[in-house]
Write a protein that holds these residues in place. Structure first.
Motif, PDB file in Angstrom:
ATOM      1  N   GLY A 155      -2.492  -4.616  -0.348  1.00  0.00           N
ATOM      2  CA  GLY A 155      -3.222  -5.816  -0.758  1.00  0.00           C
ATOM      3  C   GLY A 155      -3.946  -6.476   0.395  1.00  0.00           C
ATOM      4  N   MET A 156      -3.280  -6.561   1.549  1.00  0.00           N
ATOM      5  CA  MET A 156      -3.909  -7.190   2.714  1.00  0.00           C
ATOM      6  C   MET A 156      -5.075  -6.358   3.245  1.00  0.00           C
ATOM      7  SD  MET A 156      -0.691  -8.943   4.713  1.00  0.00           S
ATOM      8  CE  MET A 156       0.488  -7.621   4.497  1.00  0.00           C
ATOM      9  N   ILE A 157      -4.940  -5.041   3.217  1.00  0.00           N
ATOM     10  CA  ILE A 157      -6.055  -4.190   3.651  1.00  0.00           C
ATOM     11  C   ILE A 157      -7.242  -4.369   2.718  1.00  0.00           C
ATOM     12  CG2 ILE A 157      -6.835  -1.789   3.805  1.00  0.00           C
ATOM     13  CD1 ILE A 157      -4.108  -1.120   5.065  1.00  0.00           C
ATOM     14  N   LEU A 158      -6.998  -4.366   1.419  1.00  0.00           N
ATOM     15  CA  LEU A 158      -8.086  -4.577   0.467  1.00  0.00           C
ATOM     16  C   LEU A 158      -8.738  -5.949   0.692  1.00  0.00           C
ATOM     17  CD1 LEU A 158      -6.470  -3.119  -2.768  1.00  0.00           C
ATOM     18  CD2 LEU A 158      -8.335  -2.110  -1.436  1.00  0.00           C
ATOM     19  N   TYR A 159      -7.927  -6.951   0.976  1.00  0.00           N
ATOM     20  CA  TYR A 159      -8.453  -8.284   1.243  1.00  0.00           C
ATOM     21  C   TYR A 159      -9.343  -8.271   2.496  1.00  0.00           C
ATOM     22  CZ  TYR A 159      -8.608 -13.190   2.551  1.00  0.00           C
ATOM     23  OH  TYR A 159      -9.046 -14.437   2.928  1.00  0.00           O
ATOM     24  N   HIS A 160      -8.861  -7.669   3.582  1.00  0.00           N
ATOM     25  CA  HIS A 160      -9.625  -7.641   4.833  1.00  0.00           C
ATOM     26  C   HIS A 160     -10.919  -6.845   4.679  1.00  0.00           C
ATOM     27  CE1 HIS A 160      -6.611  -9.726   7.064  1.00  0.00           C
ATOM     28  NE2 HIS A 160      -5.697  -8.778   6.919  1.00  0.00           N
ATOM     29  N   LEU A 161     -10.897  -5.821   3.844  1.00  0.00           N
ATOM     30  CA  LEU A 161     -12.099  -5.003   3.620  1.00  0.00           C
ATOM     31  C   LEU A 161     -13.017  -5.587   2.538  1.00  0.00           C
ATOM     32  CD1 LEU A 161     -10.528  -1.401   3.761  1.00  0.00           C
ATOM     33  CD2 LEU A 161     -11.837  -2.588   5.547  1.00  0.00           C
ATOM     34  N   HIS A 162     -12.638  -6.734   2.002  1.00  0.00           N
ATOM     35  CA  HIS A 162     -13.391  -7.392   0.928  1.00  0.00           C
ATOM     36  C   HIS A 162     -13.524  -6.477  -0.292  1.00  0.00           C
ATOM     37  CE1 HIS A 162     -14.248 -10.512   3.823  1.00  0.00           C
ATOM     38  NE2 HIS A 162     -14.705  -9.593   4.666  1.00  0.00           N
ATOM     39  N   PHE A 170       3.290  -6.362   9.171  1.00  0.00           N
ATOM     40  CA  PHE A 170       2.412  -5.622   8.273  1.00  0.00           C
ATOM     41  C   PHE A 170       1.065  -6.337   8.135  1.00  0.00           C
ATOM     42  CE2 PHE A 170       5.912  -3.014   7.634  1.00  0.00           C
ATOM     43  CZ  PHE A 170       5.652  -1.996   6.737  1.00  0.00           C
ATOM     44  N   TYR A 171       1.072  -7.676   8.152  1.00  0.00           N
ATOM     45  CA  TYR A 171      -0.189  -8.413   8.111  1.00  0.00           C
ATOM     46  C   TYR A 171      -1.032  -8.055   9.334  1.00  0.00           C
ATOM     47  CZ  TYR A 171      -3.682 -12.032   8.193  1.00  0.00           C
ATOM     48  OH  TYR A 171      -4.884 -12.681   8.241  1.00  0.00           O
ATOM     49  N   PHE A 172      -0.422  -8.093  10.510  1.00  0.00           N
ATOM     50  CA  PHE A 172      -1.122  -7.742  11.747  1.00  0.00           C
ATOM     51  C   PHE A 172      -1.650  -6.306  11.671  1.00  0.00           C
ATOM     52  CE2 PHE A 172      -0.951  -5.906  16.043  1.00  0.00           C
ATOM     53  CZ  PHE A 172      -1.889  -6.709  16.667  1.00  0.00           C
ATOM     54  N   TYR A 196      -5.106   3.645   4.161  1.00  0.00           N
ATOM     55  CA  TYR A 196      -4.435   2.921   3.070  1.00  0.00           C
ATOM     56  C   TYR A 196      -5.335   1.851   2.482  1.00  0.00           C
ATOM     57  CZ  TYR A 196      -0.408   5.226   5.084  1.00  0.00           C
ATOM     58  OH  TYR A 196       0.460   6.165   5.568  1.00  0.00           O
ATOM     59  N   PRO A 197      -5.148   1.505   1.236  1.00  0.00           N
ATOM     60  CA  PRO A 197      -4.431   2.304   0.231  1.00  0.00           C
ATOM     61  C   PRO A 197      -5.177   3.605  -0.054  1.00  0.00           C
ATOM     62  CG  PRO A 197      -5.518   0.446  -0.837  1.00  0.00           C
ATOM     63  CD  PRO A 197      -5.745   0.314   0.647  1.00  0.00           C
ATOM     64  N   PHE A 198      -4.471   4.543  -0.613  1.00  0.00           N
ATOM     65  CA  PHE A 198      -5.085   5.848  -0.875  1.00  0.00           C
ATOM     66  C   PHE A 198      -6.254   5.729  -1.850  1.00  0.00           C
ATOM     67  CE2 PHE A 198      -0.665   7.372   0.171  1.00  0.00           C
ATOM     68  CZ  PHE A 198      -1.000   7.785   1.444  1.00  0.00           C
ATOM     69  N   TYR A 199      -6.186   4.769  -2.749  1.00  0.00           N
ATOM     70  CA  TYR A 199      -7.260   4.495  -3.708  1.00  0.00           C
ATOM     71  C   TYR A 199      -7.709   3.063  -3.459  1.00  0.00           C
ATOM     72  CZ  TYR A 199      -9.649   3.903  -8.183  1.00  0.00           C
ATOM     73  OH  TYR A 199     -10.585   3.659  -9.156  1.00  0.00           O
ATOM     74  N   LYS A 200      -9.011   2.850  -3.333  1.00  0.00           N
ATOM     75  CA  LYS A 200      -9.498   1.521  -2.954  1.00  0.00           C
ATOM     76  C   LYS A 200     -10.419   0.867  -3.987  1.00  0.00           C
ATOM     77  CE  LYS A 200      -9.281   2.101   2.074  1.00  0.00           C
ATOM     78  NZ  LYS A 200      -8.701   3.389   2.276  1.00  0.00           N
TER      79      LYS A 200
END
Length: 158
Positions: free
Chosen positions: A147-154, A18-20, A31-35
């Protein structure tokens, strides 16, 4: 205790996957549907409110479909003893195919993982006779992915 270890196994094995996947642009677009979370509490409330969705999904595919097919199989074998079909393969394939069809149109990494998840969690659910460990693992992995997607997207609590 078996349920806890099932949850732990799924999260430990699939967490790195999932991290990858969280670095994939198609996954980040969906994802996530709300950012636009402004705090960890808002994110936690969002993820908590998302839990009933995972209960529903796992109940339909692993609970209702898998165990419902088991009941149909037992009735069929009782009425036709000479035509016994090994249930575990039949039920697993049917619920996995239905689960995979439900994922059509999702990002490719998610679609590719769906048959594997459907078969593995079907086996685990069937052996444990419970959807709960898989439901909690699915939800936990979703929280990690979001959480990881939000982190990668800052976008983590900006």
């Amino acid at each position: 205790l078996a349920g806890f270890f099932t949850w732990l196994f799924l999260v430990a094995v699939l967490g790195p996957v999932f991290y990858f996947t969280s670095n994939n642009a198609a996954m980040q677009a969906v994802y996530p549907f709300y950012k636009s979370f402004t705090s960890i509490w808002q994110f936690a409330l969002y993820e908590l409110s998302y839990f009933p969705f995972f209960i529903t999904i796992e109940f339909i595919f692993r609970g209702y479909l898998l165990f419902g097919l088991e009941d149909m199989h037992d009735t069929y074998v009782h009425q036709n003893p000479s035509k016994n079909v090994h249930f575990i393969g039949f039920g697993l394939i049917i619920q996995m195919l239905a689960y995979t069809m439900w994922h059509m149109g999702k990002p490719i990494p998610e679609l590719w993982g769906t048959p594997v998840w459907g078969l593995c969690t079907g086996i685990l659910t069937y052996n444990l006779k419970s959807i709960w460990p898989v439901t909690f693992a699915h939800w936990t992995l979703n929280i990690l992915l979001d959480g990881m997607i939000l982190y990668h997207l800052h976008l983590l609590f900006n």
